[in-house]
Design an enzyme around this catalytic site. Structure first.
Site, PDB file in Angstrom:
ATOM      1  N   GLU A 126       7.592   1.304   5.174  1.00 35.84           N
ATOM      2  CA  GLU A 126       6.986   0.281   6.038  1.00 35.84           C
ATOM      3  C   GLU A 126       7.240  -1.072   5.403  1.00 35.84           C
ATOM      4  O   GLU A 126       7.090  -1.226   4.177  1.00 35.84           O
ATOM      5  CB  GLU A 126       5.478   0.533   6.168  1.00 35.84           C
ATOM      6  CG  GLU A 126       4.730  -0.497   6.993  1.00 35.84           C
ATOM      7  CD  GLU A 126       3.235  -0.236   7.059  1.00 35.84           C
ATOM      8  OE1 GLU A 126       2.768   0.839   6.648  1.00 35.84           O
ATOM      9  OE2 GLU A 126       2.525  -1.133   7.533  1.00 35.84           O
ATOM     10  N   HIS A 172       0.822  -1.218   0.000  1.00 34.85           N
ATOM     11  CA  HIS A 172       0.000   0.000   0.000  1.00 34.85           C
ATOM     12  C   HIS A 172       0.850   1.260   0.000  1.00 34.85           C
ATOM     13  O   HIS A 172       2.044   1.223   0.328  1.00 34.85           O
ATOM     14  CB  HIS A 172      -0.975   0.027   1.187  1.00 34.85           C
ATOM     15  CG  HIS A 172      -0.357   0.070   2.550  1.00 34.85           C
ATOM     16  ND1 HIS A 172      -0.137  -1.055   3.306  1.00 34.85           N
ATOM     17  CD2 HIS A 172       0.104   1.125   3.302  1.00 34.85           C
ATOM     18  CE1 HIS A 172       0.398  -0.702   4.467  1.00 34.85           C
ATOM     19  NE2 HIS A 172       0.559   0.614   4.473  1.00 34.85           N
ATOM     20  N   HIS A 232       3.842   7.306   3.489  1.00 32.85           N
ATOM     21  CA  HIS A 232       4.790   6.197   3.503  1.00 32.85           C
ATOM     22  C   HIS A 232       4.429   5.212   2.404  1.00 32.85           C
ATOM     23  O   HIS A 232       3.366   5.302   1.788  1.00 32.85           O
ATOM     24  CB  HIS A 232       4.830   5.494   4.871  1.00 32.85           C
ATOM     25  CG  HIS A 232       3.574   4.788   5.250  1.00 32.85           C
ATOM     26  ND1 HIS A 232       2.525   5.406   5.912  1.00 32.85           N
ATOM     27  CD2 HIS A 232       3.172   3.509   5.042  1.00 32.85           C
ATOM     28  CE1 HIS A 232       1.559   4.525   6.104  1.00 32.85           C
ATOM     29  NE2 HIS A 232       1.919   3.375   5.575  1.00 32.85           N
TER      30      HIS A 232
HETATM   31  C1  LIG Z   1      -1.864   1.640   9.666  1.00 29.61           C
HETATM   32  C2  LIG Z   1      -0.404   1.208   9.691  1.00 29.61           C
HETATM   33  C3  LIG Z   1      -0.233   0.044   8.723  1.00 29.61           C
HETATM   34  O1  LIG Z   1      -0.008   0.244   7.513  1.00 29.61           O
HETATM   35  O2  LIG Z   1      -0.400  -1.112   9.232  1.00 29.61           O
HETATM   36  C4  LIG Z   1       0.462   2.385   9.348  1.00 29.61           C
HETATM   37  O3  LIG Z   1       0.997   2.568   8.259  1.00 29.61           O
HETATM   38  S1  LIG Z   1       0.622   3.519  10.613  1.00 29.61           S
HETATM   39  C5  LIG Z   1       1.481   4.935   9.876  1.00 29.61           C
HETATM   40  C6  LIG Z   1       1.831   5.927  10.998  1.00 29.61           C
HETATM   41  N1  LIG Z   1       2.943   5.411  11.817  1.00 29.61           N
HETATM   42  C7  LIG Z   1       4.241   5.722  11.526  1.00 29.61           C
HETATM   43  O4  LIG Z   1       4.543   6.511  10.614  1.00 29.61           O
HETATM   44  C8  LIG Z   1       5.288   5.105  12.433  1.00 29.61           C
HETATM   45  C9  LIG Z   1       6.700   5.391  11.914  1.00 29.61           C
HETATM   46  N2  LIG Z   1       6.967   6.815  11.941  1.00 29.61           N
HETATM   47  C10 LIG Z   1       7.757   7.360  12.960  1.00 29.61           C
HETATM   48  O5  LIG Z   1       8.246   6.651  13.856  1.00 29.61           O
HETATM   49  C11 LIG Z   1       7.962   8.850  12.922  1.00 29.61           C
HETATM   50  O6  LIG Z   1       6.961   9.448  12.081  1.00 29.61           O
HETATM   51  C12 LIG Z   1       9.377   9.244  12.386  1.00 29.61           C
HETATM   52  C13 LIG Z   1       9.568   8.775  10.943  1.00 29.61           C
HETATM   53  C14 LIG Z   1      10.452   8.657  13.309  1.00 29.61           C
HETATM   54  C15 LIG Z   1       9.474  10.769  12.412  1.00 29.61           C
HETATM   55  O7  LIG Z   1       9.256  11.107  13.749  1.00 29.61           O
HETATM   56  P1  LIG Z   1       8.921  12.609  14.157  1.00 29.61           P
HETATM   57  O8  LIG Z   1       7.915  13.161  13.214  1.00 29.61           O
HETATM   58  O9  LIG Z   1       8.619  12.669  15.600  1.00 29.61           O
HETATM   59  O10 LIG Z   1      10.285  13.274  13.967  1.00 29.61           O
HETATM   60  P2  LIG Z   1      10.586  14.594  13.197  1.00 29.61           P
HETATM   61  O11 LIG Z   1       9.340  15.402  12.967  1.00 29.61           O
HETATM   62  O12 LIG Z   1      11.702  15.203  13.918  1.00 29.61           O
HETATM   63  O13 LIG Z   1      11.061  14.023  11.774  1.00 29.61           O
HETATM   64  C16 LIG Z   1      12.412  13.693  11.625  1.00 29.61           C
HETATM   65  C17 LIG Z   1      12.706  13.996  10.170  1.00 29.61           C
HETATM   66  O14 LIG Z   1      11.991  13.042   9.375  1.00 29.61           O
HETATM   67  C18 LIG Z   1      11.117  13.742   8.502  1.00 29.61           C
HETATM   68  N3  LIG Z   1       9.896  12.936   8.387  1.00 29.61           N
HETATM   69  C19 LIG Z   1       8.962  12.712   9.331  1.00 29.61           C
HETATM   70  N4  LIG Z   1       7.967  11.940   8.848  1.00 29.61           N
HETATM   71  C20 LIG Z   1       8.284  11.697   7.544  1.00 29.61           C
HETATM   72  C21 LIG Z   1       7.653  10.972   6.490  1.00 29.61           C
HETATM   73  N5  LIG Z   1       6.464  10.361   6.678  1.00 29.61           N
HETATM   74  N6  LIG Z   1       8.260  10.918   5.287  1.00 29.61           N
HETATM   75  C22 LIG Z   1       9.456  11.529   5.091  1.00 29.61           C
HETATM   76  N7  LIG Z   1      10.114  12.241   6.034  1.00 29.61           N
HETATM   77  C23 LIG Z   1       9.523  12.324   7.245  1.00 29.61           C
HETATM   78  C24 LIG Z   1      10.850  15.078   9.136  1.00 29.61           C
HETATM   79  O15 LIG Z   1      10.507  16.020   8.134  1.00 29.61           O
HETATM   80  C25 LIG Z   1      12.211  15.371   9.729  1.00 29.61           C
HETATM   81  O16 LIG Z   1      13.072  15.787   8.681  1.00 29.61           O
HETATM   82  P3  LIG Z   1      13.854  17.186   8.782  1.00 29.61           P
HETATM   83  O17 LIG Z   1      14.737  17.040   9.995  1.00 29.61           O
HETATM   84  O18 LIG Z   1      14.570  17.320   7.467  1.00 29.61           O
HETATM   85  O19 LIG Z   1      12.767  18.224   8.998  1.00 29.61           O
HETATM   86 CO   LIG Z   2       0.913   1.618   6.350  1.00 30.74          CO
END
Ligand SMILES: C[C@@H](C(=O)O)C(=O)SCCNC(=O)CCNC(=O)[C@H](O)C(C)(C)COP(=O)(O)OP(=O)(O)OC[C@H]1O[C@@H](n2cnc3c(N)ncnc32)[C@H](O)[C@@H]1OP(=O)(O)O
Ligand SMILES: [Co+2]
Length: 146
Positions: free
Chosen positions: A136, A8, A87
């Protein structure tokens, strides 16, 4: 690492119902699942199923609305208020081998594998280690159900 199906594309939205209407009315989607909350990821989620070919399931648009502003998607929407591509999710046959693979390359695997929206184990790899793309990885559903 054996790359499987593109399962996805995760698309974040500030308004899930508006996005469902968009996919139905603008994109002509006819197969949209009922939204549900995935507490572990603090999202309300549903899937837009796109047509596959010769009987195989097509890839899905996974629509995600945060259930809290202090969440991954909530924080992302602060920077991307309209929403959009959040993602990409690929299937792998063995989630633990895949986790070891990315860690062996020094890439940040975020947390332990946990059950995702498809009921199989998932993990994420940090976007900064993946060419800017939050990635992911999902274990391929055993029953072939997607
Ligand atoms: C339903 C389920 C499923 O499919 O089963 C899902 O998908 S759940 C989907 C939702 N769950 C997730 O996304 C879980 C994994 N995601 C995470 O752990 C977090 O979002 C992180 C990726 C670690 C980012 O954490 P957080 O936003 O707290 O940190 P931050 O704001 O300081 O971001 C760190 C750097 O990464 C960038 N950044 C943040 N999210 C991003 C994304 N989605 N794509 C690309 N870059 C991204 C920010 O702009 C920043 O870059 P700069 O420093 O350059 O500004
Ligand atoms: Co997902």
């Amino acid at each position: 690492m054996k790359l499987g199906r593109l399962n996805h594309i995760g698309v974040a939205t500030p308004d899930l119902d508006a996005s469902i209407a968009f996919y139905r009315n603008v994109m002509g989607a006819t197969d949209v699942t009922e939204p549900f909350v995935l507490e572990s990821q603090q999202v309300r989620v549903c899937f837009v199923n796109t047509p596959g070919e010769n009987g195989t399931a097509g890839t899905q648009i996974e629509l995600l609305q945060p259930t809290s502003s202090d969440s991954a998607v909530g924080k992302w929407l602060e920077k991307n208020p309209l929403g959009g591509q959040h993602h990409i999710c690929y299937e792998v046959p063995d989630i633990h081998a895949a986790k070891a693979w990315f860690e062996g390359l020094g890439k940040r695997v975020l947390g332990e594998p946990r059950i995702g929206a498809h009921g199989t184990l998932i993990f994420f790899v940090h976007p900064k280690d993946m060419g800017g793309q939050l990635t992911e990885i999902m274990e391929t559903p055993k029953d072939g159900h997607h």
